[in-house]
Design a protein around this motif. Structure first.
Motif, short mmCIF file in Angstrom:
data_model
loop_
_atom_site.label_atom_id
_atom_site.label_comp_id
_atom_site.label_asym_id
_atom_site.label_seq_id
_atom_site.Cartn_x
_atom_site.Cartn_y
_atom_site.Cartn_z
N VAL A 57 -8.26 6.79 -1.62
CA VAL A 57 -6.86 7.25 -1.65
C VAL A 57 -6.01 6.23 -2.40
O VAL A 57 -5.20 6.57 -3.27
CB VAL A 57 -6.32 7.50 -0.22
N GLU A 58 -6.16 4.96 -2.05
CA GLU A 58 -5.37 3.90 -2.68
C GLU A 58 -5.63 3.81 -4.18
O GLU A 58 -4.72 3.52 -4.97
CB GLU A 58 -5.64 2.55 -2.01
N THR B 270 0.90 10.99 -4.59
CA THR B 270 0.80 10.63 -3.17
C THR B 270 0.62 11.85 -2.28
O THR B 270 -0.24 11.86 -1.39
CB THR B 270 2.05 9.84 -2.74
N ALA C 176 -9.71 5.85 2.72
CA ALA C 176 -8.45 5.17 2.41
C ALA C 176 -8.56 4.34 1.14
O ALA C 176 -7.58 4.25 0.37
CB ALA C 176 -8.04 4.29 3.59
N ASN D 24 -3.00 13.19 -2.45
CA ASN D 24 -3.93 12.33 -1.72
C ASN D 24 -3.74 12.46 -0.21
O ASN D 24 -4.71 12.49 0.55
CB ASN D 24 -3.73 10.87 -2.13
N THR E 117 -3.74 6.96 6.18
CA THR E 117 -5.19 7.14 6.29
C THR E 117 -5.82 5.97 7.06
O THR E 117 -6.69 6.17 7.91
CB THR E 117 -5.83 7.30 4.90
N LEU F 101 0.84 -1.19 0.00
CA LEU F 101 0.00 0.00 0.00
C LEU F 101 0.88 1.24 0.00
O LEU F 101 1.96 1.25 0.58
CB LEU F 101 -0.89 0.02 1.25
N THR G 8 -2.17 5.77 1.82
CA THR G 8 -3.20 4.82 2.26
C THR G 8 -2.89 4.30 3.66
O THR G 8 -3.80 4.21 4.50
CB THR G 8 -3.29 3.65 1.27
#
Length: 141
Positions: A65-66, A72, A62, A75, A10, A3, A7
């Motif tokens: 976000v992923e 990055t 999350a 996010n 989060t 991940l 992520t």
């Protein structure tokens, strides 16, 4: 685990908020057991429920976000703003529950409450909007 750090952070926030919800549940239970009407202070109840909901909202964030195609840092900032306002809201509920100073913080809102609500609205909708748009662009773009 594969991940991104955005992520992972989060999800860490989601876990911490959920843990806080469980601890607040103990405070709520204690209030229910010790009060004559068997109800916790309204803001203890609100803090507990909001923490449960925000924990799952953060977990859902999350996922977006992923799956977002944004960088990055973008996010992470967007999710961080969202989580910050979740935590500020929970903190204000905890404060009112501990002080037992009101049962409705909007009964006589001052400039701080009004300004805070405007910032919260912009931060929460904007923060989620960024990561959701990143997901949509990746999924349909």
């Amino acid at each position: 685990m594969n991940l991104g750090i955005d992520t992972v952070l989060t999800l860490t926030a989601a876990g911490l908020i959920f843990l806080l919800a469980l601890v607040l549940g103990v405070w709520k239970y204690r209030g229910m057991v010790t009060s004559p009407d068997h109800l916790a202070h309204p803001y203890v109840d609100i803090a507990h429920r909001a923490s449960l909901l925000y924990a799952f909202a953060t977990t859902m964030t999350a996922v977006f976000v992923e799956l977002s195609v944004w960088p990055t840092w973008m996010n992470l900032v967007a999710a961080g703003v969202l989580v910050f306002f979740f935590c500020v809201a929970i903190g204000s509920y905890i404060l009112h529950g501990a002080r037992r100073d009101t049962t409705n913080q909007f009964e006589r809102p001052g400039a701080l409450v009004t300004g805070g609500m405007i910032a919260l609205i912009i931060g929460e909708i904007g923060g989620f909007g960024v990561v959701f748009a990143g997901f949509l662009v990746g999924a349909f773009g």
